[in-house]
Design a protein around this motif. Structure first.
Motif, PDB file in Angstrom:
ATOM      1  N   THR A 281       4.404  -0.922   7.490  1.00  0.00           N
ATOM      2  CA  THR A 281       5.267  -1.120   6.330  1.00  0.00           C
ATOM      3  C   THR A 281       6.059  -2.416   6.496  1.00  0.00           C
ATOM      4  OG1 THR A 281       7.012   0.155   7.370  1.00  0.00           O
ATOM      5  CG2 THR A 281       5.521   1.348   5.917  1.00  0.00           C
TER       6      THR A 281
ATOM      7  N   ARG B 185       9.524  -4.731   4.533  1.00  0.00           N
ATOM      8  CA  ARG B 185      10.567  -4.751   3.499  1.00  0.00           C
ATOM      9  C   ARG B 185      10.397  -6.032   2.690  1.00  0.00           C
ATOM     10  NH1 ARG B 185      14.214  -1.076   4.612  1.00  0.00           N
ATOM     11  NH2 ARG B 185      15.654  -2.001   3.124  1.00  0.00           N
TER      12      ARG B 185
ATOM     13  N   THR C  80      16.110  -8.680   0.925  1.00  0.00           N
ATOM     14  CA  THR C  80      16.722  -7.405   0.536  1.00  0.00           C
ATOM     15  C   THR C  80      17.618  -6.950   1.671  1.00  0.00           C
ATOM     16  OG1 THR C  80      14.782  -6.267   1.359  1.00  0.00           O
ATOM     17  CG2 THR C  80      14.921  -6.571  -1.017  1.00  0.00           C
TER      18      THR C  80
ATOM     19  N   LYS D 157      12.656   3.523   4.685  1.00  0.00           N
ATOM     20  CA  LYS D 157      11.571   2.727   5.247  1.00  0.00           C
ATOM     21  C   LYS D 157      10.906   1.879   4.167  1.00  0.00           C
ATOM     22  CE  LYS D 157       7.550   3.672   8.253  1.00  0.00           C
ATOM     23  NZ  LYS D 157       7.863   2.866   9.423  1.00  0.00           N
ATOM     24  N   GLY D 158      10.357   0.751   4.572  1.00  0.00           N
ATOM     25  CA  GLY D 158       9.692  -0.145   3.618  1.00  0.00           C
ATOM     26  C   GLY D 158       8.406   0.441   3.075  1.00  0.00           C
ATOM     27  N   GLU D 159       7.771  -0.279   2.204  1.00  0.00           N
ATOM     28  CA  GLU D 159       6.521   0.188   1.596  1.00  0.00           C
ATOM     29  C   GLU D 159       5.324  -0.283   2.437  1.00  0.00           C
ATOM     30  OE1 GLU D 159       6.018   2.278  -1.076  1.00  0.00           O
ATOM     31  OE2 GLU D 159       8.141   2.555  -0.646  1.00  0.00           O
TER      32      GLU D 159
ATOM     33  N   ASP E  87       2.385  -2.250   3.728  1.00  0.00           N
ATOM     34  CA  ASP E  87       2.129  -3.660   3.471  1.00  0.00           C
ATOM     35  C   ASP E  87       0.707  -4.045   3.873  1.00  0.00           C
ATOM     36  OD1 ASP E  87       3.148  -6.349   2.848  1.00  0.00           O
ATOM     37  OD2 ASP E  87       2.765  -6.724   4.979  1.00  0.00           O
TER      38      ASP E  87
END
Lengths: 139, 210
Positions: free
Chosen positions: A76, A78, A82, A88-90, A92
């Motif tokens: 993942t 970010r 940001t 948690k980020g998405e 990637d």
């Protein structure tokens, strides 16, 4: 197109730690020559694709390339600029986790000189130290 | 016939993981010798010498274990994670006139005309064959001539030229080597599926939720 699984159980995974050496997939099984990693690391799907293109362009139908790794771990990230927090980020990209000793690629039907040159081109694209290994003798 | 070599083995009394690790650190490789109605013996030998013999294709050894000589067949090899050093070996005592089952590599001889010029590609699905034969008859390799192989042609197990008395443990119709047409698969368009994510198993879709 980068490699990734078709179906997964969970969208995100924890990173974990890469410990020890490879105990499976550490000998040449399909071809005559293999590219073996000497370090642990993560290899991204698009890196594997870049290696495949580099190798197939060099051997140009003379030999057969086998890819022994698959990126099955989601990483993942970010978005840029940001603030921290909010979970948690998405997902990637996708990576293959490799341990020292793992055979990454194999070549069949080519001479040692050609395999060496081909894998030298592939090695430039990889984030880990690698070496050329032959098939082990059968017993 | 398979290469033979003399090998001096020392019996080892300290057994187990830690003792074996100590041996390996001192340039020795642990192993076991068994078979022929005799007690199995835990042995060790010089690692570098043994490794070079194995890599040169020796499969049958004239072993000398503390004065007792035997003929032994290499049954199993364990390599380390990098395939550099032999971690352990198993040898089975054999009588030269008894039948044994061994794996023998296939050696391709010549150049397939179909694989030249880029139109065809040589594929070898089987790299070694399991055979049974007399212990003194074990071949170093099984040669396969591919001088006449064109695109679409194959050499099967039943077509192999084997020495007399050798029996192959494989399907007669199994393909040993063949030349296939090179497929030109179109490259997928870059970015066609960019940002696509895999399906999550068990995740309810919006329609199912309704």
């Amino acid at each position: 197109m980068a490699l990734m699984p078709k179906r997964v159980k969970h969208r995100k995974e924890q990173r974990g730690r890469v410990k020890g050496n490879a105990t499976r997939g550490n000998s040449v099984a399909f071809g005559d020559w293999g590219l073996q990693t000497l370090e642990a690391g993560y290899i991204r799907g698009n890196t594997i694709e870049a290696c495949r293109v580099a190798a197939t362009q060099y051997v140009r139908g003379e030999g057969k390339l086998y890819i022994r790794i698959f990126p099955n771990k989601p990483m993942t990230a970010r978005p840029l600029e940001t603030r921290m927090g909010t979970g948690k980020g998405e997902p990637d990209h996708w990576v293959a986790v490799v341990k020292p000793g793992k055979i990454l690629f194999e070549l069949a039907g080519v001479s040692e000189a050609l395999a060496k040159e081909c894998f030298a081109r592939v090695a430039y694209k990889l984030p880990v130290r690698v070496r050329l290994v032959p098939r082990l003798p059968s017993v | 016939m398979a290469k033979e070599a003399d090998l001096k083995l020392a019996t080892r009394t300290a057994l187990g993981t830690r003792a074996c690790r100590r041996l390996r650190r001192n340039g020795q490789v642990p192993g076991n010798v068994y078979g022929h109605d005799a007690e199995p013996v835990a042995v060790s030998t010089n690692s570098a010498e043994f490794r070079s013999l194995v890599l040169s294709g020796v499969r049958v050894f004239n072993i000398d274990v503390e004065g007792r000589t035997d003929k032994a067949l290499l049954k199993e090899l364990n390599w380390d994670a990098f395939g550099d050093e032999v971690d352990h070996f198993d040898m089975m005592r054999v009588d030269p006139n008894e039948r044994v089952t061994v794996h023998v590599p296939i050696e391709l001889k010549g150049i397939a005309p179909g694989a030249m010029g880029g139109a065809g590609m040589l594929e070898q699905p089987i790299h070694e064959l399991t055979i049974d034969c007399l212990a003194y008859q074990i071949p170093t390799s099984i040669p396969v001539r591919i001088n006449t192989l064109e695109i679409g042609q194959a050499i099967h197990v039943k077509e192999l030229e084997l020495p007399e008395g050798i029996h192959v443990h494989a399907q007669p119709d199994a393909v040993v080597v063949h030349v296939v047409q090179v497929r030109n698969t179109p490259e997928p368009e870059a970015g066609a599926l960019a940002g696509a994510q895999p399906e999550v198993i068990g995740k309810k879709t919006e329609e199912a939720a309704k």
